[in-house]
Design a protein around this motif. Structure first.
Motif, PDB file in Angstrom:
ATOM      1  N   ASP A 293      -5.673   1.527  10.968  1.00  0.00           N
ATOM      2  CA  ASP A 293      -4.523   0.842  10.383  1.00  0.00           C
ATOM      3  C   ASP A 293      -3.317   0.829  11.314  1.00  0.00           C
ATOM      4  OD1 ASP A 293      -3.982   3.512  10.323  1.00  0.00           O
ATOM      5  OD2 ASP A 293      -3.499   3.610   8.186  1.00  0.00           O
ATOM      6  N   SER A 294      -3.327   1.692  12.349  1.00  0.00           N
ATOM      7  CA  SER A 294      -2.222   1.694  13.315  1.00  0.00           C
ATOM      8  C   SER A 294      -2.704   2.291  14.636  1.00  0.00           C
ATOM      9  CB  SER A 294      -1.027   2.489  12.786  1.00  0.00           C
ATOM     10  OG  SER A 294      -1.393   3.837  12.513  1.00  0.00           O
ATOM     11  N   ILE A 295      -2.062   1.873  15.733  1.00  0.00           N
ATOM     12  CA  ILE A 295      -2.472   2.318  17.056  1.00  0.00           C
ATOM     13  C   ILE A 295      -1.245   2.417  17.964  1.00  0.00           C
ATOM     14  CG2 ILE A 295      -2.933  -0.016  17.920  1.00  0.00           C
ATOM     15  CD1 ILE A 295      -5.380   1.187  19.394  1.00  0.00           C
ATOM     16  N   LEU A 296      -1.265   3.379  18.888  1.00  0.00           N
ATOM     17  CA  LEU A 296      -0.165   3.602  19.831  1.00  0.00           C
ATOM     18  C   LEU A 296      -0.645   3.276  21.242  1.00  0.00           C
ATOM     19  CD1 LEU A 296       2.726   4.694  20.383  1.00  0.00           C
ATOM     20  CD2 LEU A 296       1.690   6.968  20.649  1.00  0.00           C
ATOM     21  N   VAL A 297       0.037   2.347  21.900  1.00  0.00           N
ATOM     22  CA  VAL A 297      -0.308   1.939  23.267  1.00  0.00           C
ATOM     23  C   VAL A 297       0.738   2.508  24.228  1.00  0.00           C
ATOM     24  CG1 VAL A 297      -0.750   0.013  24.820  1.00  0.00           C
ATOM     25  CG2 VAL A 297      -1.349  -0.172  22.399  1.00  0.00           C
ATOM     26  N   ILE A 298       0.273   3.183  25.285  1.00  0.00           N
ATOM     27  CA  ILE A 298       1.174   3.854  26.225  1.00  0.00           C
ATOM     28  C   ILE A 298       1.217   3.076  27.538  1.00  0.00           C
ATOM     29  CG2 ILE A 298       1.661   6.024  27.430  1.00  0.00           C
ATOM     30  CD1 ILE A 298      -0.030   7.444  25.308  1.00  0.00           C
ATOM     31  N   GLY A 299       2.434   2.921  28.089  1.00  0.00           N
ATOM     32  CA  GLY A 299       2.582   2.212  29.359  1.00  0.00           C
ATOM     33  C   GLY A 299       3.895   2.532  30.038  1.00  0.00           C
ATOM     34  N   THR A 300       4.008   2.142  31.300  1.00  0.00           N
ATOM     35  CA  THR A 300       5.207   2.441  32.078  1.00  0.00           C
ATOM     36  C   THR A 300       6.308   1.396  31.893  1.00  0.00           C
ATOM     37  OG1 THR A 300       4.256   1.324  34.005  1.00  0.00           O
ATOM     38  CG2 THR A 300       3.911   3.698  33.831  1.00  0.00           C
ATOM     39  N   SER A 301       5.988   0.274  31.253  1.00  0.00           N
ATOM     40  CA  SER A 301       6.989  -0.770  31.022  1.00  0.00           C
ATOM     41  C   SER A 301       6.553  -1.615  29.836  1.00  0.00           C
ATOM     42  CB  SER A 301       7.141  -1.654  32.263  1.00  0.00           C
ATOM     43  OG  SER A 301       5.952  -2.376  32.507  1.00  0.00           O
ATOM     44  N   GLU A 302       7.516  -2.373  29.301  1.00  0.00           N
ATOM     45  CA  GLU A 302       7.188  -3.279  28.202  1.00  0.00           C
ATOM     46  C   GLU A 302       6.168  -4.321  28.653  1.00  0.00           C
ATOM     47  OE1 GLU A 302      10.676  -5.023  26.578  1.00  0.00           O
ATOM     48  OE2 GLU A 302      11.554  -3.115  25.927  1.00  0.00           O
ATOM     49  N   ARG A 303       6.327  -4.790  29.875  1.00  0.00           N
ATOM     50  CA  ARG A 303       5.388  -5.785  30.416  1.00  0.00           C
ATOM     51  C   ARG A 303       3.965  -5.228  30.470  1.00  0.00           C
ATOM     52  NH1 ARG A 303       4.074  -6.932  35.759  1.00  0.00           N
ATOM     53  NH2 ARG A 303       5.650  -5.451  36.421  1.00  0.00           N
ATOM     54  N   MET A 304       3.851  -3.956  30.835  1.00  0.00           N
ATOM     55  CA  MET A 304       2.527  -3.345  30.946  1.00  0.00           C
ATOM     56  C   MET A 304       1.860  -3.208  29.573  1.00  0.00           C
ATOM     57  SD  MET A 304       1.454   0.349  32.551  1.00  0.00           S
ATOM     58  CE  MET A 304      -0.247   0.938  32.476  1.00  0.00           C
ATOM     59  N   VAL A 305       2.596  -2.700  28.574  1.00  0.00           N
ATOM     60  CA  VAL A 305       1.980  -2.523  27.248  1.00  0.00           C
ATOM     61  C   VAL A 305       1.654  -3.879  26.613  1.00  0.00           C
ATOM     62  CG1 VAL A 305       2.962  -0.240  26.822  1.00  0.00           C
ATOM     63  CG2 VAL A 305       4.263  -2.259  26.195  1.00  0.00           C
ATOM     64  N   GLU A 306       2.487  -4.877  26.873  1.00  0.00           N
ATOM     65  CA  GLU A 306       2.186  -6.217  26.353  1.00  0.00           C
ATOM     66  C   GLU A 306       0.925  -6.774  27.000  1.00  0.00           C
ATOM     67  OE1 GLU A 306       5.768  -8.286  27.159  1.00  0.00           O
ATOM     68  OE2 GLU A 306       6.810  -7.565  25.370  1.00  0.00           O
ATOM     69  N   ARG A 307       0.723  -6.465  28.285  1.00  0.00           N
ATOM     70  CA  ARG A 307      -0.506  -6.897  28.967  1.00  0.00           C
ATOM     71  C   ARG A 307      -1.731  -6.204  28.362  1.00  0.00           C
ATOM     72  NH1 ARG A 307      -2.008  -8.377  34.278  1.00  0.00           N
ATOM     73  NH2 ARG A 307      -4.248  -8.824  34.209  1.00  0.00           N
ATOM     74  N   ILE A 308      -1.607  -4.915  28.075  1.00  0.00           N
ATOM     75  CA  ILE A 308      -2.724  -4.165  27.484  1.00  0.00           C
ATOM     76  C   ILE A 308      -3.055  -4.704  26.097  1.00  0.00           C
ATOM     77  CG2 ILE A 308      -3.432  -1.897  26.622  1.00  0.00           C
ATOM     78  CD1 ILE A 308      -1.709  -0.669  28.860  1.00  0.00           C
ATOM     79  N   VAL A 309      -2.018  -4.905  25.299  1.00  0.00           N
ATOM     80  CA  VAL A 309      -2.210  -5.421  23.943  1.00  0.00           C
ATOM     81  C   VAL A 309      -2.876  -6.791  23.977  1.00  0.00           C
ATOM     82  CG1 VAL A 309      -0.926  -6.348  21.976  1.00  0.00           C
ATOM     83  CG2 VAL A 309      -0.365  -4.093  22.865  1.00  0.00           C
ATOM     84  N   ASP A 310      -2.489  -7.605  24.938  1.00  0.00           N
ATOM     85  CA  ASP A 310      -3.083  -8.939  25.072  1.00  0.00           C
ATOM     86  C   ASP A 310      -4.551  -8.839  25.480  1.00  0.00           C
ATOM     87  OD1 ASP A 310      -2.849 -11.908  25.302  1.00  0.00           O
ATOM     88  OD2 ASP A 310      -3.315 -11.471  27.391  1.00  0.00           O
ATOM     89  N   ARG A 311      -4.860  -7.941  26.423  1.00  0.00           N
ATOM     90  CA  ARG A 311      -6.243  -7.799  26.893  1.00  0.00           C
ATOM     91  C   ARG A 311      -7.164  -7.271  25.783  1.00  0.00           C
ATOM     92  NH1 ARG A 311      -8.759 -10.124  30.548  1.00  0.00           N
ATOM     93  NH2 ARG A 311      -9.939  -8.312  31.244  1.00  0.00           N
ATOM     94  N   LEU A 312      -6.636  -6.402  24.931  1.00  0.00           N
ATOM     95  CA  LEU A 312      -7.447  -5.802  23.865  1.00  0.00           C
ATOM     96  C   LEU A 312      -7.343  -6.569  22.550  1.00  0.00           C
ATOM     97  CD1 LEU A 312      -6.772  -2.000  24.486  1.00  0.00           C
ATOM     98  CD2 LEU A 312      -8.655  -3.401  25.326  1.00  0.00           C
ATOM     99  N   GLU A 313      -6.487  -7.588  22.525  1.00  0.00           N
ATOM    100  CA  GLU A 313      -6.326  -8.450  21.347  1.00  0.00           C
ATOM    101  C   GLU A 313      -5.926  -7.646  20.112  1.00  0.00           C
ATOM    102  OE1 GLU A 313      -9.957 -10.619  20.956  1.00  0.00           O
ATOM    103  OE2 GLU A 313      -9.744 -11.655  22.859  1.00  0.00           O
TER     104      GLU A 313
END
Length: 283
Positions: free
Chosen positions: A82-102
């Protein structure tokens, strides 16, 4: 599914902080450095900490390889999250991860500066830069010990102020960071040696000549330059893609506005013609 993001510079304690943050907000799943972690267990993915070069580690962390991204997407579908935490060094990086994992869009951003004190962040940075310590937010028992024998330093338990155990983490010294630290120490030693030679130039009457193999020094510098160029090219590519999609959307919006204006002009023209010639309106 709600998607949260934890953003902070490299080496500021994000992986360790993610456990207490996830517990506080009741977030069962974490995406960190190429790994999908669910309720403290490594479910899928490969940690970027096991890569040999910095550029390979970055690609692993952002799920650049389709096979890597697909394996984690398949694992996510198999769990009721129901919820997930994505870790990254920048907003651009986490947005890229979220996009890749849909798993987007991101519902809320957490920033490490709002969670840890400046002293805690500086301490974490010092540990990273001087000792090369990286944290994986799962127990070392979940990894293949034969493969990680040289990487794992130790496992430590994360405890709340009330002495409650949250989880156990694994501390590793990645090969790519050990190379970086060795390079920094080598450069520091060279500067100290150069300073010492300049300071004590007349200490001895004997002249000492230090032969430097220019070819050998250049060969040592080439891998560093290649890694730097690859990182810059990857950054430029991401910027170009970002601006491409942005301009593409702007052009589409402009076209819609132009068509709306054209339709308005045609309607006005027909209304004038209808008034003059009493023609029936067709729009």
């Amino acid at each position: 599914m709600k998607t949260y993001a934890l953003v902070g510079e490299s080496g500021t304690g994000k992986s360790t902080t993610s456990l207490s943050l996830a517990k506080k907000h009741d977030i069962p799943a974490i995406i960190d450095d190429g790994l999908f972690i669910y309720k403290g267990k490594k479910i899928a993915g490969i940690s970027a900490k096991f890569e040999k070069t910095t550029i390979a580690a970055v690609k692993r962390a952002i799920f650049h390889e389709d096979e890597h991204a697909q394996s984690v997407k398949d694992a996510l579908k198999q769990h009721d999250i129901d919820s997930i935490l994505v870790i990254g060094t920048s907003e651009r990086m986490v947005e890229r991860i979220v996009d890749r994992l849909e798993i987007g869009p991101i519902d809320h951003f957490f920033y490490i500066e709002d969670i840890l004190t400046p002293e805690e962040i500086e301490k974490a940075k010092h540990e990273r830069m001087t000792k090369g310590k990286h944290v994986i937010p799962v127990s070392y028992k979940q990894f293949d010990q034969n493969f990680l024998q040289k990487l794992i330093q130790k496992g430590i338990e994360i405890i709340t102020p009330h002495k409650d155990k949250i989880e156990e983490v694994t501390i590793v010294k990645p090969f790519f960071h050990r190379r970086l630290i060795a390079k920094i120490k080598e450069e520091r030693a060279k500067r100290q040696e150069k300073h010492a030679v300049q300071k004590h130039v007349y200490v001895s009457k004997r002249r000492h000549f230090h032969r430097v193999d220019t070819k050998e020094e250049l060969l040592k510098l080439i891998p560093v330059l290649i890694n730097y160029i690859e990182e810059q090219l990857m950054f430029i590519k991401e910027q170009l893609m970002k601006y491409y999609y942005s301009l593409k959307q702007e052009a589409y919006d402009l076209l819609l506005k132009w068509l709306a204006y054209l339709r308005k002009c045609v309607r006005h023209l027909l209304e004038r013609l209808e008034a003059v010639y009493a023609l029936p309106s067709s729009l």
